[in-house]
Write a protein that holds these residues in place. Structure first.
Motif: not given
Length: 234
Positions: A146-150, A179-182, A190-191, A196-197
């Motif tokens: 369930a974690w989203g990342y960008f 952050f628009c989570v689609q 999280k980042a 992309d560190k």
């Protein structure tokens, strides 16, 4: 945001050349469609997955159909059209659905700003002339329960936008990264430091500079997409 007409469905055959995909419709016909997402689409392009698509009535378009939604193996729907993210946030702002961003007098979009010749997605101005620069990012990468990342790939453009937002804060204005989570399966964010560190490090700096972070998930179906509720950004 309602679609002009209810979406039709089919199965994804393949996505290729970044902006194209082949879909086998429910009637058995295979159609080449426009893919409105030029990013990596990591964990978003499952072959033979259920997809939904729109159809344009513009006779000048080379590809009449546009891929809009895909269903992942767990049954979560993902809005893959990145062009909708800004529209979804604008709609929610105008309807007063974002609690922390209600008190504004005017709303403008695509306003030139910054030292690196950028355009801010949304610029809010309050009655007392206070400005809030809002940069919108579409999120579709789900990993690790369930974690989203960008971002879902190294994003020099995203790094540039963070630098611009930090400068805005230094100038005394408000700045918000939205952050628009689609992706219906994402309930926290999280980042993506493992992708992309530098972006993750810049995002941490941006928060220390006063850039506010908001993340909202979406409700997604064949009739429309709209912002649903705020989710935590860790």
């Amino acid at each position: 945001m309602l679609f002009p007409a209810e979406l039709e469905s089919g199965r994804l055959v393949r996505r290729y050349k970044r902006f194209l995909c082949d879909v086998q419709t429910d009637t058995g016909k295979q159609i080449t469609m426009h893919c409105p997402n030029t990013g990596s689409m990591k964990n978003c392009a499952y072959e033979n997955a259920r997809v939904w698509y729109s159809k344009s009535n513009n006779p000048k378009r080379k590809y009449q159909h546009t891929w809009e939604i895909i269903e992942d193996p767990s049954g979560n729907r993902i809005g893959i059209n990145t062009h909708l993210a800004n529209k979804l946030v604008v709609e929610a702002l105008e309807q007063g659905k974002i609690a922390s961003l209600k008190n504004f007098k005017t709303l403008r979009t695509e306003v030139p700003y910054g030292e690196e010749k950028s355009r801010i997605d949304i610029l809010l101005e309050s009655k007392d002339k206070k400005l809030n620069y809002i940069e919108v990012k579409s999120v579709t990468l789900l990993e690790d329960d369930a974690w989203g990342y960008f971002p879902d790939a190294v994003s020099t453009r995203g790094q540039k936008h963070l630098r611009e937002l930090m400068t805005v804060c230094e100038q005394g204005h408000d700045a918000t990264l939205f952050f628009c989570v689609q992706h219906e399966g994402i309930s926290k964010m999280k980042a993506a430091s493992h992708i992309d560190k530098e972006y993750a490090e810049l995002l941490n700096q941006a928060q220390q500079h006063g850039v506010k972070i908001l993340a909202y998930n979406c409700h997604i179906d064949s009739k429309g997409i709209y912002l649903n509720k705020e989710i935590p950004f860790i």
